[in-house]
Scaffold this motif. Structure first.
Motif, PDB file in Angstrom:
ATOM      1  N   THR A 279       1.311   1.595  -5.876  1.00 28.89           N
ATOM      2  CA  THR A 279       0.616   1.095  -4.950  1.00 28.89           C
ATOM      3  C   THR A 279       0.826   1.144  -3.645  1.00 28.89           C
ATOM      4  N   SER A 280       2.202   1.547  -3.337  1.00 28.39           N
ATOM      5  CA  SER A 280       2.655   1.695  -1.802  1.00 28.39           C
ATOM      6  C   SER A 280       2.081   3.121  -1.375  1.00 28.39           C
ATOM      7  N   THR A 281       2.444   4.005  -2.367  1.00 28.49           N
ATOM      8  CA  THR A 281       2.023   5.384  -2.018  1.00 28.49           C
ATOM      9  C   THR A 281       0.488   5.498  -1.638  1.00 28.49           C
ATOM     10  N   VAL A 282      -0.403   4.898  -2.429  1.00 31.54           N
ATOM     11  CA  VAL A 282      -1.875   4.828  -2.056  1.00 31.54           C
ATOM     12  C   VAL A 282      -2.023   4.066  -0.740  1.00 31.54           C
ATOM     13  N   ALA A 283      -1.314   2.925  -0.520  1.00 35.12           N
ATOM     14  CA  ALA A 283      -1.847   2.192   0.527  1.00 35.12           C
ATOM     15  C   ALA A 283      -1.362   2.774   1.967  1.00 35.12           C
ATOM     16  N   ARG A 287      -2.692   3.440   6.406  1.00 34.51           N
ATOM     17  CA  ARG A 287      -2.106   2.815   7.493  1.00 34.51           C
ATOM     18  C   ARG A 287      -2.551   3.382   8.698  1.00 34.51           C
ATOM     19  N   GLU A 288      -2.695   4.750   8.809  1.00 31.52           N
ATOM     20  CA  GLU A 288      -3.109   5.414  10.031  1.00 31.52           C
ATOM     21  C   GLU A 288      -4.441   4.834  10.503  1.00 31.52           C
ATOM     22  N   ARG A 289      -5.286   5.107   9.472  1.00 31.86           N
ATOM     23  CA  ARG A 289      -6.798   4.580   9.801  1.00 31.86           C
ATOM     24  C   ARG A 289      -6.794   3.166  10.441  1.00 31.86           C
ATOM     25  N   LEU A 290      -6.256   2.145   9.640  1.00 35.40           N
ATOM     26  CA  LEU A 290      -6.063   0.971  10.367  1.00 35.40           C
ATOM     27  C   LEU A 290      -5.591   0.880  11.394  1.00 35.40           C
ATOM     28  N   SER A 291      -4.341   1.545  11.877  1.00 38.12           N
ATOM     29  CA  SER A 291      -3.838   1.342  13.111  1.00 38.12           C
ATOM     30  C   SER A 291      -4.881   1.948  14.151  1.00 38.12           C
ATOM     31  N   GLU A 292      -5.741   2.901  13.927  1.00 38.02           N
ATOM     32  CA  GLU A 292      -6.782   3.278  14.737  1.00 38.02           C
ATOM     33  C   GLU A 292      -7.585   2.252  15.202  1.00 38.02           C
ATOM     34  N   GLN A 293      -7.848   1.294  14.249  1.00 36.32           N
ATOM     35  CA  GLN A 293      -8.754   0.176  14.430  1.00 36.32           C
ATOM     36  C   GLN A 293      -8.007  -1.109  14.926  1.00 36.32           C
ATOM     37  N   GLY A 294      -6.783  -0.894  15.311  1.00 37.40           N
ATOM     38  CA  GLY A 294      -5.972  -2.045  15.975  1.00 37.40           C
ATOM     39  C   GLY A 294      -5.554  -2.907  14.743  1.00 37.40           C
ATOM     40  N   ARG A 295      -5.503  -2.606  13.633  1.00 40.54           N
ATOM     41  CA  ARG A 295      -5.073  -3.295  12.389  1.00 40.54           C
ATOM     42  C   ARG A 295      -3.914  -2.917  11.903  1.00 40.54           C
ATOM     43  N   GLN A 316      -7.019   5.455  -8.379  1.00 40.25           N
ATOM     44  CA  GLN A 316      -8.454   5.397  -7.717  1.00 40.25           C
ATOM     45  C   GLN A 316      -8.906   4.063  -7.421  1.00 40.25           C
ATOM     46  N   VAL A 317      -8.539   3.315  -8.410  1.00 40.13           N
ATOM     47  CA  VAL A 317      -9.383   1.698  -7.907  1.00 40.13           C
ATOM     48  C   VAL A 317      -8.385   1.202  -6.836  1.00 40.13           C
ATOM     49  N   VAL A 318      -7.035   1.340  -6.799  1.00 39.77           N
ATOM     50  CA  VAL A 318      -6.415   0.709  -5.560  1.00 39.77           C
ATOM     51  C   VAL A 318      -7.085   1.405  -4.397  1.00 39.77           C
ATOM     52  N   ASP A 319      -7.155   2.514  -4.294  1.00 38.55           N
ATOM     53  CA  ASP A 319      -7.726   3.370  -3.189  1.00 38.55           C
ATOM     54  C   ASP A 319      -9.203   2.842  -2.928  1.00 38.55           C
ATOM     55  N   ALA A 320      -9.967   2.536  -3.941  1.00 37.10           N
ATOM     56  CA  ALA A 320     -11.194   1.983  -3.728  1.00 37.10           C
ATOM     57  C   ALA A 320     -10.928   0.543  -3.116  1.00 37.10           C
ATOM     58  N   LEU A 321     -10.195  -0.287  -3.560  1.00 38.04           N
ATOM     59  CA  LEU A 321     -10.158  -1.566  -2.910  1.00 38.04           C
ATOM     60  C   LEU A 321      -9.594  -1.556  -1.653  1.00 38.04           C
ATOM     61  N   LEU A 322      -8.902  -0.722  -1.092  1.00 35.98           N
ATOM     62  CA  LEU A 322      -8.305  -0.694   0.045  1.00 35.98           C
ATOM     63  C   LEU A 322      -9.402   0.023   1.197  1.00 35.98           C
ATOM     64  N   ALA A 323     -10.270   0.880   0.561  1.00 37.75           N
ATOM     65  CA  ALA A 323     -11.309   1.457   1.377  1.00 37.75           C
ATOM     66  C   ALA A 323     -12.345   0.303   1.696  1.00 37.75           C
ATOM     67  N   GLN A 324     -12.311  -0.314   0.679  1.00 36.42           N
ATOM     68  CA  GLN A 324     -13.504  -1.835   1.046  1.00 36.42           C
ATOM     69  C   GLN A 324     -12.985  -2.669   2.006  1.00 36.42           C
ATOM     70  N   ALA A 325     -11.694  -2.805   1.836  1.00 35.41           N
ATOM     71  CA  ALA A 325     -10.960  -3.923   2.802  1.00 35.41           C
ATOM     72  C   ALA A 325     -10.807  -3.093   4.326  1.00 35.41           C
ATOM     73  N   ARG A 347      -3.270  -7.084  -5.615  1.00 31.33           N
ATOM     74  CA  ARG A 347      -4.461  -7.905  -4.753  1.00 31.33           C
ATOM     75  C   ARG A 347      -4.545  -7.243  -3.464  1.00 31.33           C
ATOM     76  N   VAL A 348      -5.619  -7.130  -2.909  1.00 29.66           N
ATOM     77  CA  VAL A 348      -5.925  -6.464  -1.358  1.00 29.66           C
ATOM     78  C   VAL A 348      -6.607  -7.540  -0.758  1.00 29.66           C
ATOM     79  N   THR A 349      -5.985  -8.107   0.344  1.00 30.13           N
ATOM     80  CA  THR A 349      -6.463  -9.097   1.164  1.00 30.13           C
ATOM     81  C   THR A 349      -6.734  -8.756   2.800  1.00 30.13           C
ATOM     82  N   ASP A 350      -7.908  -9.021   3.202  1.00 26.08           N
ATOM     83  CA  ASP A 350      -7.933  -8.733   4.531  1.00 26.08           C
ATOM     84  C   ASP A 350      -8.652 -10.231   4.945  1.00 26.08           C
TER      85      ASP A 350
END
Length: 401
Positions: A279-283, A287-295, A316-325, A347-350
């Motif tokens: 999961t960490s590898t996918v997450a 990180r960089e994309r979230l950082s560009e959004q100030g998150r 693939q499922v974890v990647d989709a959850l992170l994309a949605q968040a 669990r992926v939480t925003d």
């Protein structure tokens, strides 16, 4: 591949340089030999003329006179018309020689040392050898540079092919100026797209068949059981219904086994791994994309969570959850992995409000991105669910073997 290209290029270069050096050595040896013959003829003619002039003048000709005329690599033999011959020079006579007649009688024979000719040949060939070595070194450097340039695309494509072979069909394939590499990349892109479509059809078929077959079979079995309990049903009919229930159970087992075999054939083999590490590898990709959004991206799980799963579908499922968040949520994104009795939870939480209805998502949920993730999760025996909470919390639940 790069090492083979370097070895081939350098080997061909060394072969060409060796052939050139051998041919040039023969040419240099012939030139030096001709020059030495000309020197022997010229020197013998000059000595014969000098001896003739000295005799005409009435002077004596002895060994000391010839010694004063000779170089270190020369030897002369003077045969007068009468008397003993005179020899000057002590070098070994194994080179060119020339004999000239002396005016007034007699002859002069001049001999050159073969060592002198060998030294001149060596002196002439040495620059060619040094030049060949220098060219070989330059060829080696050029070969390394060119081999890296030509082998780099194929090395990258081999990594892409391994990614596609592992089931990551969305792996980006670079484009190259090398025609063969670009054609290979295009073939990999087409193959990845086709395999992605085929795998998605397999998963959809597995999930759909599971719902469409198991549900009617279960309903039929319940109906038959209910009939056996009716008082109006004669005992012999009840016995037949009981036999039919057993047949329905066998049909249900056969359908289950068929779906399991189809799923096992269509998906990756399950392997033992650390679900936190996966999961960490996918997450980390987000990180960089979230950082560009100030998150920020927060990974709360540190202790390993052993699991036996098919890596690529879970990824693939974890990647989709992170994309949605990331694309639909707000605030920091938190990812945690844990074991809950008989299941595993990712669990992926925003920090944004819950955007989806709570409960289990299915392939017909109509939620972009997560509908496909739900089908993928069900195809490996899990499911995607939205937690009933104020914040957006989407979870992947997997069976814990």
């Amino acid at each position: 591949m790069r090492d083979r290209l370097v070895a081939t290029f350098v080997g061909l270069t060394l072969l060409v340089l060796a052939l050139f050096a051998v041919a040039a050595s023969y040419v240099v040896a012939d030139v030096v030999q001709d020059q030495e013959r000309e020197r022997a003829d010229r020197t013998a003619a000059l000595m014969a003329a000098a001896v003739g002039a000295r005799l005409t003048a009435g002077a004596t000709v002895d060994q000391d006179y010839f010694t004063s005329l000779l170089q270190d690599d020369e030897r002369v033999v003077y045969q007068p018309p009468a008397g003993e011959r005179i020899t000057a020079g002590t070098v070994t006579v194994d080179g060119p020689r020339s004999t000239r007649a002396v005016d007034g009688g007699g002859s002069v024979t001049l001999s050159l040392s073969g060592r002198s000719m060998t030294d001149r040949v060596s002196a002439g060939v040495l620059p060619l050898v040094l030049l060949s070595l220098a060219l070989a070194a330059v060829a080696g450097v050029v070969a390394v540079v060119m081999a890296r340039r030509f082998a780099r695309p194929f090395g990258e494509l081999s990594i892409v092919a391994a990614e596609i072979g592992a089931g990551r069909f969305d792996t980006p394939v670079p484009r190259y100026r090398v025609r063969e590499a670009d054609e290979l990349g295009r073939a990999l892109r087409d193959t990845g797209r086709r395999l992605d479509v085929l795998l998605e059809r397999e998963r959809s078929l597995a999930v759909t068949a599971s719902h469409e077959l198991r549900t009617p079979i279960t309903a039929l079995r319940l109906s038959l059981e209910d009939l056996t309990l009716w008082k109006q049903v004669p005992p012999e009919v009840a016995a037949e219904l009981t036999s039919a229930i057993a047949a329905v159970d066998r049909l249900g087992v056969a359908v289950t086994e068929l779906l399991e075999v189809r799923r096992d054939d269509a998906l990756d083999d399950e392997v033992a791994l650390d679900l936190v590490d996966l999961t960490s590898t996918v997450a980390e990709r987000w990180r960089e994309r979230l950082s560009e959004q100030g998150r920020d991206l927060v990974l709360t799980s540190r202790a390993p969570v052993p699991a036996k799963v098919a890596p690529e579908p879970v990824r693939q499922v974890v990647d989709a959850l992170l994309a949605q968040a990331t694309d639909g949520g707000t605030g920091n994104v938190t990812v945690d992995v844990s074991t809950l009795r008989t299941v595993l939870r990712v669990r992926v939480t925003d920090q944004g409000p819950r955007r989806l209805p709570s409960g289990v998502l299915h392939g017909d949920a109509g939620v972009d991105g997560l509908a496909e993730a739900a089908v993928t999760a069900e195809s490996v025996g899990g499911y995607v669910t939205v937690q009933d909470a104020p914040q957006s919390r989407v979870m992947l639940i997997l069976p814990h073997h």
